[in-house]
Design a protein around this motif. Structure first.
Motif, PDB file in Angstrom:
ATOM      1  N   ARG A   1      -1.521  11.273   0.434  1.00  0.00           N
ATOM      2  CA  ARG A   1      -1.345  10.171   1.383  1.00  0.00           C
ATOM      3  C   ARG A   1      -0.017   9.442   1.149  1.00  0.00           C
ATOM      4  NH1 ARG A   1      -7.496   7.638   1.894  1.00  0.00           N
ATOM      5  NH2 ARG A   1      -8.470   9.611   2.540  1.00  0.00           N
TER       6      ARG A   1
ATOM      7  N   ASP B   1       0.811  -1.217   0.000  1.00  0.00           N
ATOM      8  CA  ASP B   1       0.000   0.000   0.000  1.00  0.00           C
ATOM      9  C   ASP B   1       0.846   1.270   0.000  1.00  0.00           C
ATOM     10  OD1 ASP B   1       1.018  -0.211   2.543  1.00  0.00           O
ATOM     11  OD2 ASP B   1      -0.879   0.164   3.581  1.00  0.00           O
TER      12      ASP B   1
ATOM     13  N   PRO C   1       1.873  13.485   8.570  1.00  0.00           N
ATOM     14  CA  PRO C   1       0.685  12.632   8.491  1.00  0.00           C
ATOM     15  C   PRO C   1       0.891  11.302   9.217  1.00  0.00           C
ATOM     16  CG  PRO C   1       1.284  13.508   6.323  1.00  0.00           C
ATOM     17  CD  PRO C   1       2.416  13.823   7.244  1.00  0.00           C
ATOM     18  N   ASP C   2      -0.195  10.767   9.777  1.00  0.00           N
ATOM     19  CA  ASP C   2      -0.115   9.505  10.510  1.00  0.00           C
ATOM     20  C   ASP C   2       0.400   8.375   9.612  1.00  0.00           C
ATOM     21  OD1 ASP C   2      -1.034  10.691  12.798  1.00  0.00           O
ATOM     22  OD2 ASP C   2      -3.128  10.122  12.470  1.00  0.00           O
ATOM     23  N   GLY C   3      -0.010   8.355   8.348  1.00  0.00           N
ATOM     24  CA  GLY C   3       0.372   7.260   7.458  1.00  0.00           C
ATOM     25  C   GLY C   3       1.763   7.382   6.871  1.00  0.00           C
ATOM     26  N   PHE C   4       2.426   8.525   7.076  1.00  0.00           N
ATOM     27  CA  PHE C   4       3.774   8.718   6.525  1.00  0.00           C
ATOM     28  C   PHE C   4       4.772   7.923   7.350  1.00  0.00           C
ATOM     29  CE2 PHE C   4       7.829  10.909   6.164  1.00  0.00           C
ATOM     30  CZ  PHE C   4       7.940  11.085   4.795  1.00  0.00           C
TER      31      PHE C   4
ATOM     32  N   THR D   1       3.488   7.788   1.732  1.00  0.00           N
ATOM     33  CA  THR D   1       4.066   6.993   2.823  1.00  0.00           C
ATOM     34  C   THR D   1       5.582   7.100   2.880  1.00  0.00           C
ATOM     35  OG1 THR D   1       4.160   5.008   1.429  1.00  0.00           O
ATOM     36  CG2 THR D   1       2.167   5.338   2.744  1.00  0.00           C
TER      37      THR D   1
ATOM     38  N   HIS E   1       0.326  15.247   2.619  1.00  0.00           N
ATOM     39  CA  HIS E   1      -1.006  15.042   3.200  1.00  0.00           C
ATOM     40  C   HIS E   1      -2.025  14.630   2.135  1.00  0.00           C
ATOM     41  CE1 HIS E   1      -0.829  16.200   7.468  1.00  0.00           C
ATOM     42  NE2 HIS E   1       0.184  16.973   7.116  1.00  0.00           N
ATOM     43  N   THR E   2      -2.154  15.443   1.091  1.00  0.00           N
ATOM     44  CA  THR E   2      -3.253  15.236   0.141  1.00  0.00           C
ATOM     45  C   THR E   2      -3.101  13.962  -0.665  1.00  0.00           C
ATOM     46  OG1 THR E   2      -2.144  16.587  -1.552  1.00  0.00           O
ATOM     47  CG2 THR E   2      -3.650  17.720  -0.043  1.00  0.00           C
TER      48      THR E   2
END
Length: 513
Positions: A246, A200, A271-274, A248, A243-244
């Protein structure tokens, strides 16, 4: 060392794409954020079809296995599909940095013996004219109409040549580093281990794919992730995209990190997903490292390598950066990390004898991704690859915990009054001084000392006081390391990769050198 690094993996790296098309055909594979008409995404199945078409066209156009195909393209879908098509056809890719100029391209195209140059209309005015070189414009018509699509990539052995990667040429004409399919597979495997690639992943490419960033293309494909492509680097845009889009993971060189930090808006949070900001390519200033470690909550990874053994010889992991947050004075943040599995490092003196921990010497490496040699330069190859060891030309030491500290380039060492001075250690002090925005240290001829430590500086606010600089250095450096001369310039000469051209500084100060 696992089976993949010992050659058990299929030879042609393009098979990574074909495998992705079989296992997850509808996943997004490449998103070109700057494509004409707006962002465009290709799935694994779509990209594989386009690469198969293009590889068949190259073959029909007479490109045979081993032929060199040069790529002069910005970060784009066209770059990705051309690079993979060249690999699939069994040819050799020669990526060219778009920031270079016509004389550089003339040398590289002639030196490599390229049979074809794939470029874009906007860059055509920089392409050398004359000769037998064929040119194809990727943004007009793909050269694939006359051929049949390749069902599978051409068989290639692990040690067959995949690319010629030109060095930055800070000390002379750029040399072409010969990297094999094994080299590229190994770097992809190591990247997956060090950075923890996942299916992902969304990897943002803002640095040129023609150089370090390009080595993250294959591990993203191998994991089944999506490559986001930006034509060029814009720090403010990058901060927003994290951010925009997403994102990683991202690769940046230290100067790009500094620009990104300066562009972060008030209230920006990682960002949390980075998961990782991976940096390499040049030394990072301590204040930039501290600020980045804080801004990105310790999610940084650094590596040490060079084009002759790309990207991953050592790594300073995210856990090390997190430790730096907990222990602000920890010296490991100045290191290049620990040696990776499958890699051997040795630190040797001028006679080639190993030195103890904490003692500086030349860094030697033995790793599966090491180059096959320099294209057309057997003497340079013999000087650099000795007894299975790569002589990196870097000076460094290993501490008691096994962390590598890179002190300087061997060629930048200054011998003054019989004592060795490494330019980098002086530069690190100079860059902390108020009134100094940029710094380079070189050796200049001196009747008494042999060489004099000489600082060439770019002034910041309130700068251009050479005596104040020397006084500040005397408080932090041994006397023989303090610059004897200070020169101020408007800017330091750099090559297309951002490295200071010290030979130009020496020539400017002492034309007779």
């Amino acid at each position: 060392m696992d089976g993949r690094r010992s050659g058990a993996r299929p030879g042609n790296v393009a098979e990574l794409l074909w495998r992705g098309a079989r296992t997850h055909p509808q996943r997004p594979c490449v998103t070109d954020l700057d494509a004409p008409g707006g962002p465009r995404t290709l799935t694994y199945a779509q990209l594989t079809g386009r690469v198969a078409d293009l590889a068949g066209g190259l073959t029909a156009a007479g490109i045979a296995p081993g032929d060199r195909v040069a790529l002069l393209l910005h970060n784009s879908t066209e770059f990705v599909e051309t690079f993979l098509a060249v690999a699939a056809a069994g040819a050799v890719a020669v990526p060219l940095n778009v920031r270079l100029r016509e004389p550089d391209f003339r040398h590289m195209l002639s030196d490599s013996g390229a049979a074809l140059l794939v470029t874009e209309s906007a860059l055509l005015d920089r392409v050398p004219s004359g000769g037998d070189l064929r040119i194809a414009l990727a943004d007009r018509e793909r050269p694939d109409r006359a051929g049949r699509p390749l069902a599978e990539p051409v068989d290639r052995a692990a040690d067959d040549l995949l690319s010629l990667m030109y060095t930055s040429g800070t000390t002379g004409a750029p040399k072409a580093v010969m990297l094999t399919h094994r080299s590229w597979h190994t770097v992809a495997d190591m990247a997956q281990e060090v950075l923890g690639f996942r299916g992902d992943d969304v990897v943002l490419h803002v640095a040129p794919l023609t150089h370090g960033a390009g080595f993250l293309l294959l591990p993203t494909l191998a994991a089944g992730g999506n490559n986001l492509l930006c034509r060029s680097y814009d720090a403010a845009r990058t901060a927003a995209l994290l951010h925009t889009a997403r994102v990683t993971g991202i690769f940046l060189v230290p100067s790009m990190i500094r620009m990104l930090l300066d562009a972060l808006p008030d209230g920006w949070a990682v960002p949390d997903g980075f998961r990782w900001l991976y940096y390499a390519g040049s030394p990072i200033q301590p204040d930039t490292l501290r600020a980045a470690t804080t801004a990105f909550a310790g999610r940084l990874v650094q590596s040490f390598g060079q084009m002759e053994a790309p990207m991953f010889l050592t790594a300073l992991a995210a856990a090390d950066h997190a430790r730096a947050v907990r222990e602000p004075g920890w010296s490991g943040t100045r290191s290049a990390g620990r040696v990776l599995a499958g890699v051997e490092l040795a630190i040797v003196d001028a006679a080639g004898a190993p030195v103890p921990a904490g003692v500086s010497g030349e860094v030697l490496a033995r790793a599966p991704q090491t180059m096959a040699g320099y294209w057309g330069r057997p003497e340079a190859t013999a000087d650099t690859l000795v007894g299975g060891w790569l002589h990196t030309g870097d000076v460094g030491y290993l501490d008691a915990e096994g962390y590598l500290f890179v002190v300087d380039r061997l060629k930048d060492m200054i011998i003054t009054g019989g004592a060795n001075v490494y330019a980098r250690e002086v530069e690190e002090v100079l860059l902390t001084l108020p009134g100094v925005r940029d710094a380079a240290v070189i050796g200049t001829p001196d009747r008494v000392w042999g060489e004099a430590v000489t600082a060439v500086l770019v002034a910041g606010d309130g700068g251009r006081d050479g005596e104040a600089v020397r006084a500040a250095c005397r408080e932090r450096l041994a006397g023989y390391r303090v610059p004897k001369h200070v020169h101020w310039v408007e800017e330091l000469p750099r090559n297309a990769y951002g490295k200071v051209l010290k030979r130009e500084l020496r020539r400017a100060l002492h034309p007779q050198q």
